[in-house]
Design an enzyme around this catalytic site. Structure first.
Site, PDB file in Angstrom:
ATOM      1  CG  ASP A 101      -2.189   0.823   0.977  1.00 39.25           C
ATOM      2  OD1 ASP A 101      -2.481   1.134  -0.191  1.00 39.25           O
ATOM      3  OD2 ASP A 101      -2.861   1.176   1.957  1.00 39.25           O
ATOM      4  CE  LYS A 133      -3.063   4.550   0.085  1.00 34.55           C
ATOM      5  NZ  LYS A 133      -4.444   4.234  -0.201  1.00 34.55           N
ATOM      6  CG  ASN A 140      -0.657   4.730   3.287  1.00 32.30           C
ATOM      7  OD1 ASN A 140      -1.549   5.404   3.789  1.00 32.30           O
ATOM      8  ND2 ASN A 140      -0.889   3.574   2.703  1.00 32.30           N
ATOM      9  CG  ASP A 198      -3.493   2.540   6.168  1.00 33.17           C
ATOM     10  OD1 ASP A 198      -3.942   1.449   6.571  1.00 33.17           O
ATOM     11  OD2 ASP A 198      -4.208   3.451   5.735  1.00 33.17           O
ATOM     12  CB  THR A 258      -3.711   3.028  -4.175  1.00 34.50           C
ATOM     13  OG1 THR A 258      -4.100   2.940  -2.810  1.00 34.50           O
ATOM     14  CG2 THR A 258      -4.197   4.331  -4.746  1.00 34.50           C
TER      15      THR A 258
END
Lengths: 92, 144
Positions: free
Chosen positions: B51, B53, B56, B69, B89
């Site tokens: 995750d 991105k 985060n 996260d 994402t």
């Protein structure tokens, strides 16, 4: 309030005896269950407990009430790199 | 253990990349290096982050970063083992996740590449407002 996500919010809190600041993530259990995210939440909780790195957000305390989960984490005052333009709820 | 809620928080969430449009190479290198240290650490513990991105990546008062996260992370992944869940994402998704062919920790390095690109240029690679088109853009790369 520092932020709001799909499952709850993040609050800036102070630990009374030490005066230290933390970011407290408050998650609603009903929303987590409704979105079938129970396993994801458990994974997050277990991973955060297991890891210890200066480059990973630290979890200091975790507790719960009947309807909410509380994760007390490092407070990062500098913000985030960027918020995405593209808001996906990851359900695609 | 007692916590009190601080009602007035004067600081504002800073969206660094949004404000600066793009980063200099030196700044990008610094953030990339710290993200790599986080990824290496997670991989060494058998965890794929999945995750990565800009949202985060949190920045502390001292300017260092921490990643946050872990809701999409996968535990118990050893070298060579693959996992099949579809998540992440769109902008930063690796083609093998889109193709559901099974993926491993390499997907974190794909996302890191996308993030470095975004830090240097101000926009993620393969971006399209149309999600399906964005998927096609990502998959086309594999065909080259």
């Amino acid at each position: 309030m520092l932020g709001k996500g799909s499952f709850g919010k993040v609050l800036l809190v102070e630990k009374v005896d030490t005066g230290s600041l933390y970011a407290m993530k408050v998650l609603r259990k009903d929303v987590i269950i409704q979105r079938k995210q129970k396993l994801h939440m458990r994974a997050e909780r277990e991973i955060l407990e297991d890891v210890d790195s200066p480059f990973i957000l630290g979890l200091h305390y975790a507790f719960q009430t009947n309807d909410k989960l509380y994760l007390v984490m490092d407070f990062m005052s500098g913000g985030i790199l960027k918020r995405s333009d593209f808001c996906s709820d990851k359900d695609f | 253990m007692i916590f009190v809620l601080i009602k007035i928080f004067k600081g504002e969430l800073f969206f660094h990349l949004r404000r600066e449009k793009k980063f200099l190479e030196s700044k990008t290198r610094f953030y990339a290096a710290e993200i790599i240290l986080a990824l290496e650490y997670l991989h060494s513990k058998g965890i794929i982050y999945r995750d990565l991105k800009p949202e985060n990546i949190l920045i502390g008062a001292d300017g260092h970063i921490k990643i946050a996260d872990f809701g999409l992370s996968k535990q118990g992944i050893e070298d060579g083992a693959k996992t099949y869940t579809f998540c992440g994402t769109p902008e930063y998704l690796a083609p093998e996740i889109l193709q559901a062919k099974g993926h491993d920790k390499a997907v974190d390095y794909w996302s890191l590449g996308a993030l470095i690109y975004e830090m240097l240029t101000g926009a993620p690679p393969f971006y399209s407002r149309d999600k399906q088109q964005m998927f096609r853009n990502i998959l086309e790369v594999c065909e080259l």
